[in-house]
Design an enzyme around this catalytic site. Structure first.
Site, PDB file in Angstrom:
ATOM      1  CB  SER A 265      -0.844   0.008   1.275  1.00 42.00           C
ATOM      2  OG  SER A 265      -1.527   1.238   1.426  1.00 42.00           O
TER       3      SER A 265
ATOM      4  CE1 TYR B 223      -4.033  -2.107   5.648  1.00 39.79           C
ATOM      5  CE2 TYR B 223      -3.304   0.095   5.011  1.00 39.79           C
ATOM      6  CZ  TYR B 223      -3.811  -1.146   4.664  1.00 39.79           C
ATOM      7  OH  TYR B 223      -4.095  -1.437   3.345  1.00 39.79           O
TER       8      TYR B 223
HETATM    9  P1  NDP Z   1     -11.796  -5.627   0.339  1.00 42.80           P
HETATM   10  O1  NDP Z   1     -12.246  -5.471   1.745  1.00 42.80           O
HETATM   11  O2  NDP Z   1     -12.777  -5.474  -0.752  1.00 42.80           O
HETATM   12  O3  NDP Z   1     -11.059  -7.020   0.140  1.00 42.80           O
HETATM   13  C1  NDP Z   1     -10.367  -7.677   1.158  1.00 42.80           C
HETATM   14  C2  NDP Z   1     -10.335  -9.145   0.811  1.00 42.80           C
HETATM   15  O4  NDP Z   1      -9.546  -9.820   1.789  1.00 42.80           O
HETATM   16  C3  NDP Z   1     -11.712  -9.771   0.817  1.00 42.80           C
HETATM   17  O5  NDP Z   1     -11.831 -10.597  -0.318  1.00 42.80           O
HETATM   18  C4  NDP Z   1     -11.720 -10.614   2.080  1.00 42.80           C
HETATM   19  O6  NDP Z   1     -12.498 -11.785   1.863  1.00 42.80           O
HETATM   20  C5  NDP Z   1     -10.243 -10.970   2.190  1.00 42.80           C
HETATM   21  N1  NDP Z   1      -9.876 -11.365   3.545  1.00 42.80           N
HETATM   22  C6  NDP Z   1      -9.913 -10.623   4.682  1.00 42.80           C
HETATM   23  N2  NDP Z   1      -9.517 -11.382   5.719  1.00 42.80           N
HETATM   24  C7  NDP Z   1      -9.246 -12.619   5.219  1.00 42.80           C
HETATM   25  C8  NDP Z   1      -8.805 -13.830   5.795  1.00 42.80           C
HETATM   26  N3  NDP Z   1      -8.579 -13.949   7.113  1.00 42.80           N
HETATM   27  N4  NDP Z   1      -8.616 -14.907   4.981  1.00 42.80           N
HETATM   28  C9  NDP Z   1      -8.859 -14.813   3.655  1.00 42.80           C
HETATM   29  N5  NDP Z   1      -9.275 -13.691   3.059  1.00 42.80           N
HETATM   30  C10 NDP Z   1      -9.460 -12.610   3.840  1.00 42.80           C
HETATM   31  O7  NDP Z   1     -10.603  -4.566   0.160  1.00 42.80           O
HETATM   32  P2  NDP Z   1      -9.517  -4.313  -0.980  1.00 42.80           P
HETATM   33  O8  NDP Z   1      -9.855  -5.014  -2.217  1.00 42.80           O
HETATM   34  O9  NDP Z   1      -9.317  -2.865  -0.987  1.00 42.80           O
HETATM   35  O10 NDP Z   1      -8.230  -4.961  -0.299  1.00 42.80           O
HETATM   36  C11 NDP Z   1      -7.350  -5.850  -0.956  1.00 42.80           C
HETATM   37  C12 NDP Z   1      -5.920  -5.552  -0.528  1.00 42.80           C
HETATM   38  O11 NDP Z   1      -5.550  -4.261  -1.018  1.00 42.80           O
HETATM   39  C13 NDP Z   1      -5.693  -5.526   0.972  1.00 42.80           C
HETATM   40  O12 NDP Z   1      -4.488  -6.195   1.263  1.00 42.80           O
HETATM   41  C14 NDP Z   1      -5.574  -4.042   1.280  1.00 42.80           C
HETATM   42  O13 NDP Z   1      -4.800  -3.809   2.422  1.00 42.80           O
HETATM   43  C15 NDP Z   1      -4.900  -3.556   0.007  1.00 42.80           C
HETATM   44  N6  NDP Z   1      -5.016  -2.122  -0.235  1.00 42.80           N
HETATM   45  C16 NDP Z   1      -6.242  -1.543  -0.391  1.00 42.80           C
HETATM   46  C17 NDP Z   1      -6.347  -0.175  -0.565  1.00 42.80           C
HETATM   47  C18 NDP Z   1      -7.676   0.531  -0.629  1.00 42.80           C
HETATM   48  O14 NDP Z   1      -7.693   1.772  -0.563  1.00 42.80           O
HETATM   49  N7  NDP Z   1      -8.787  -0.176  -0.782  1.00 42.80           N
HETATM   50  C19 NDP Z   1      -5.146   0.679  -0.660  1.00 42.80           C
HETATM   51  C20 NDP Z   1      -3.926  -0.041  -0.533  1.00 42.80           C
HETATM   52  C21 NDP Z   1      -3.869  -1.391  -0.339  1.00 42.80           C
HETATM   53  P3  NDP Z   1     -13.417 -12.547   2.941  1.00 42.80           P
HETATM   54  O15 NDP Z   1     -13.980 -11.509   3.867  1.00 42.80           O
HETATM   55  O16 NDP Z   1     -14.442 -13.224   2.091  1.00 42.80           O
HETATM   56  O17 NDP Z   1     -12.494 -13.516   3.600  1.00 42.80           O
END
Ligand code: NDP
Length: 247
Positions: free
Chosen positions: A142, A155
């Site tokens: 990020s 974070y």
């Molecule tokens: P979302 O919340 O849409 O996606 C997060 C995903 O992570 C979901 O599919 C969720 O699936 C999964 N997840 C969470 N916990 C678990 C777990 N214990 N096991 C398996 N899967 C898990 O957010 P984003 O798409 O934004 O996030 C994706 C990545 O991008 C993250 O690593 C985030 O830190 C990073 N990021 C996002 C930014 C933003 O502004 N959105 C900026 C910079 C980085 P489920 O709940 O079904 O398990």
């Protein structure tokens, strides 16, 4: 360019946001995608969409904070498709909070998913990639892995760790093993990510971010595609992708 047809990719956190968009885009390019997350109904809907468009998708319900589950994800992928070419290590959560408010359970969860989950997945895919002398590991860090803000201490600590780990992977694996490693560093992307925030004091900051035109998940999926389709002699070490309006 690298031919993506019949490549096999594990995508963690595929049930929403960046993971979901990446699954769509890679599947469109002919990659067989293995979708991992906890919400099975979301994964099933995504698999159906991908298959309707002529792609190939497999679901493995996985909590990435459980080492055994992550190993099963890799084992199942090899049983089904014979190899793992790409790991898109994307699952993560971002319950921002001020340190003084001591949301210790959330700190632990972020460490378990954002750091340990990423490392477990690398450990699970690496033997197959090394055997094949081929692979590409994409870790989603990020902008918070480069800069710290009030409220992002833990974070950011997890995302700095992901960035450091990725650079170590690149240095160890790219020259010796033909396994590339890339850190993807998005700024604000409009996804469900902020839903995990429980610290009311931080809400103002989040609302402010939402006033600008944020990135879409598809913007980040295209960055991931750019990294994986580079010719074999190119390793994109890191990509910072920011909304134009975010300083
Ligand atoms: P979302 O919340 O849409 O996606 C997060 C995903 O992570 C979901 O599919 C969720 O699936 C999964 N997840 C969470 N916990 C678990 C777990 N214990 N096991 C398996 N899967 C898990 O957010 P984003 O798409 O934004 O996030 C994706 C990545 O991008 C993250 O690593 C985030 O830190 C990073 N990021 C996002 C930014 C933003 O502004 N959105 C900026 C910079 C980085 P489920 O709940 O079904 O398990």
């Amino acid at each position: 360019m690298t031919d993506l047809k019949n490549k096999v990719a594990i995508i963690t956190g595929a049930s929403s946001g960046i993971g979901e968009a990446t699954a769509h885009l890679l599947a469109e390019k002919g990659v067989k995608v293995v979708l991992a997350a906890r919400r099975v109904e979301k994964l099933e809907a995504l698999k159906n969409d991908i298959e309707k468009n002529g792609g190939t998708a497999e679901i493995v319900v996985t909590d990435v904070s459980h080492k055994v589950a992550v190993q099963h994800l890799a084992d199942h992928t090899i049983d089904k498709f014979g190899k793992i070419d790409f790991l898109i290590n994307n699952a993560g959560l971002m319950p921002l909070s001020f340190v003084k408010n001591l949301h210790i359970d959330e700190w632990e969860k972020m460490i378990d998913v954002n750091i340990k989950g990423v490392m477990y997945a690398v450990a699970a895919v690496l033997p197959n990639m090394r055997k094949n002398k081929y692979g590409h590991i994409i870790n989603i860090s990020s902008v918070a892995g480069k800069k710290v803000m009030p409220g992002s201490a833990v974070y950011s600590a997890t995302k700095f760790a992901v960035r450091a780990f990725t650079e170590g992977l690149r240095m160890e694996l790219s020259p010796q093993e033909n396994i590339r490693a890339t850190s993807i560093e998005p700024g604000a992307v409009a996804t469900e990510l902020t839903n995990t925030i429980t610290d009311d004091e931080i809400q103002q900051f989040v609302d402010k971010l939402k006033e600008m035109e944020m990135l879409t998940s598809e913007d980040i999926a295209r960055a991931i595609l750019y990294a994986v389709e580079q010719p074999q002699h190119v390793n994109i070490g890191e990509l910072l992708i920011m909304p134009k309006e975010q300083g």
